[in-house]
Design a protein around this motif. Structure first.
Motif, PDB file in Angstrom:
ATOM      1  N   GLU A 128       5.323  -0.424   7.942  1.00  0.00           N
ATOM      2  CA  GLU A 128       5.798   0.808   7.335  1.00  0.00           C
ATOM      3  C   GLU A 128       7.286   0.675   7.006  1.00  0.00           C
ATOM      4  O   GLU A 128       8.102   0.411   7.885  1.00  0.00           O
ATOM      5  N   GLY A 143       1.949  12.536  -5.062  1.00  0.00           N
ATOM      6  CA  GLY A 143       0.770  12.036  -4.356  1.00  0.00           C
ATOM      7  C   GLY A 143       0.278  10.704  -4.883  1.00  0.00           C
ATOM      8  O   GLY A 143      -0.919  10.518  -5.125  1.00  0.00           O
ATOM      9  N   ARG A 177       0.850  -1.197   0.000  1.00  0.00           N
ATOM     10  CA  ARG A 177       0.000   0.000   0.000  1.00  0.00           C
ATOM     11  C   ARG A 177       0.883   1.244   0.000  1.00  0.00           C
ATOM     12  O   ARG A 177       1.731   1.406   0.872  1.00  0.00           O
ATOM     13  N   MET A 178       0.701   2.096  -1.002  1.00  0.00           N
ATOM     14  CA  MET A 178       1.362   3.404  -1.064  1.00  0.00           C
ATOM     15  C   MET A 178       0.295   4.460  -0.826  1.00  0.00           C
ATOM     16  O   MET A 178      -0.755   4.434  -1.474  1.00  0.00           O
ATOM     17  N   THR A 179       0.581   5.402   0.074  1.00  0.00           N
ATOM     18  CA  THR A 179      -0.389   6.438   0.397  1.00  0.00           C
ATOM     19  C   THR A 179       0.243   7.810   0.281  1.00  0.00           C
ATOM     20  O   THR A 179       1.203   8.126   1.006  1.00  0.00           O
ATOM     21  N   ASP A 180      -0.257   8.593  -0.677  1.00  0.00           N
ATOM     22  CA  ASP A 180       0.154   9.986  -0.855  1.00  0.00           C
ATOM     23  C   ASP A 180       1.679  10.133  -0.903  1.00  0.00           C
ATOM     24  O   ASP A 180       2.270  10.952  -0.183  1.00  0.00           O
ATOM     25  N   GLY A 216       4.848  10.719   2.609  1.00  0.00           N
ATOM     26  CA  GLY A 216       3.911   9.641   2.308  1.00  0.00           C
ATOM     27  C   GLY A 216       4.271   8.355   3.029  1.00  0.00           C
ATOM     28  O   GLY A 216       5.283   8.278   3.740  1.00  0.00           O
ATOM     29  N   SER A 217       3.448   7.355   2.831  1.00  0.00           N
ATOM     30  CA  SER A 217       3.589   6.074   3.531  1.00  0.00           C
ATOM     31  C   SER A 217       3.660   4.921   2.530  1.00  0.00           C
ATOM     32  O   SER A 217       2.940   4.927   1.522  1.00  0.00           O
ATOM     33  N   ASN A 231      -0.974   6.985  -4.922  1.00  0.00           N
ATOM     34  CA  ASN A 231      -1.693   6.034  -4.072  1.00  0.00           C
ATOM     35  C   ASN A 231      -1.901   4.749  -4.862  1.00  0.00           C
ATOM     36  O   ASN A 231      -2.343   4.804  -6.014  1.00  0.00           O
ATOM     37  N   GLU A 280      -2.769   0.248  -4.178  1.00  0.00           N
ATOM     38  CA  GLU A 280      -2.890  -0.933  -3.331  1.00  0.00           C
ATOM     39  C   GLU A 280      -2.778  -2.166  -4.204  1.00  0.00           C
ATOM     40  O   GLU A 280      -3.362  -2.215  -5.288  1.00  0.00           O
ATOM     41  N   ARG A 330       3.612   0.705   2.877  1.00  0.00           N
ATOM     42  CA  ARG A 330       3.494  -0.444   3.775  1.00  0.00           C
ATOM     43  C   ARG A 330       3.534  -1.744   2.984  1.00  0.00           C
ATOM     44  O   ARG A 330       2.884  -1.868   1.944  1.00  0.00           O
TER      45      ARG A 330
END
Length: 204
Positions: free
Chosen positions: A69, A24, A8-11, A61-62, A26, A28, A64
């Motif tokens: 993380e 940015g 999962r990549m977030t922003d 950003g994140s 995102n 999954e 996981r």
């Protein structure tokens, strides 16, 4: 297919100087799913997978993997996470000085400290999975065609039965028929392993 999220990549943002590459992002990818990122050169495909692998650190950003993380992980923690991954490099990236079975078994011998005899047995099995006979095992990369090198690269990518496999431009430089063969092999190998696949390519 599992509903669990593998990646999962977030922003996620990443820039090099004033050049913004990821703005940015995102995404999954579920466990057992295959994702293909298609785009032209310079559009951030390689930067995306390098961030997922921890080779590059995003500016924000994140990211996981299996809920962990990875942004900010130290080298030892990243090594543990990446031990569960495989990689098919653009151009196969084989070692010219090693024969074919040694290329396939490289991660098993160097990374997992497996004995050579056991690693060779696994390498020959993986070569068979990608349609190459045991006779090929003792050859060297410069004795193989481009399509055969890609098969060897794929055998190396799946040698340790990884949970997550990255494919970097897997059909670049191949004719349309061989490209179809490699794509079919990738699909079958990922499915047989129950692995998650992330492919980057410019080739529709």
């Amino acid at each position: 297919m599992s509903d669990e999220i593998k990646v999962r990549m977030t922003d996620v943002h990443k820039a090099f100087g004033k050049k913004v590459v990821l703005d940015g992002v995102n995404l999954e990818v579920k466990k057992g799913e295959s994702l293909v990122i298609i785009g032209g050169s310079g559009t951030g495909k390689s930067v995306t997978i390098k961030c997922i692998q921890g080779l590059l650190t995003p500016d924000s950003g994140s990211i996981r993997i299996d809920g962990e993380e990875i942004v900010g992980m130290n080298a030892k923690e990243l090594e543990r996470v990446n031990a569960q991954t495989g990689m098919l490099f653009q151009g196969a990236a084989l070692f010219d000085s090693l024969n074919i079975w040694e290329n396939v078994a490289f991660g098993l011998i160097q990374g997992k400290k497996m004995k050579r005899a056991e690693a060779k047995e696994i390498a020959i099995k993986k070569l068979a999975q990608v349609g190459l006979s045991a006779d090929v095992a003792s050859l060297f990369p410069d004795e193989l065609s481009g399509g055969m090198k890609k098969r060897v690269g794929l055998a190396r990518a799946i040698a340790a039965d990884p949970e997550l496999i990255f494919f970097d431009e897997p059909t670049t430089g191949l004719d349309p028929i061989m490209s179809d063969v490699i794509n079919d092999l990738i699909r079958s190998c990922v499915k047989d392993l129950g692995a998650t696949g992330i492919t980057i390519t410019h080739d529709m």
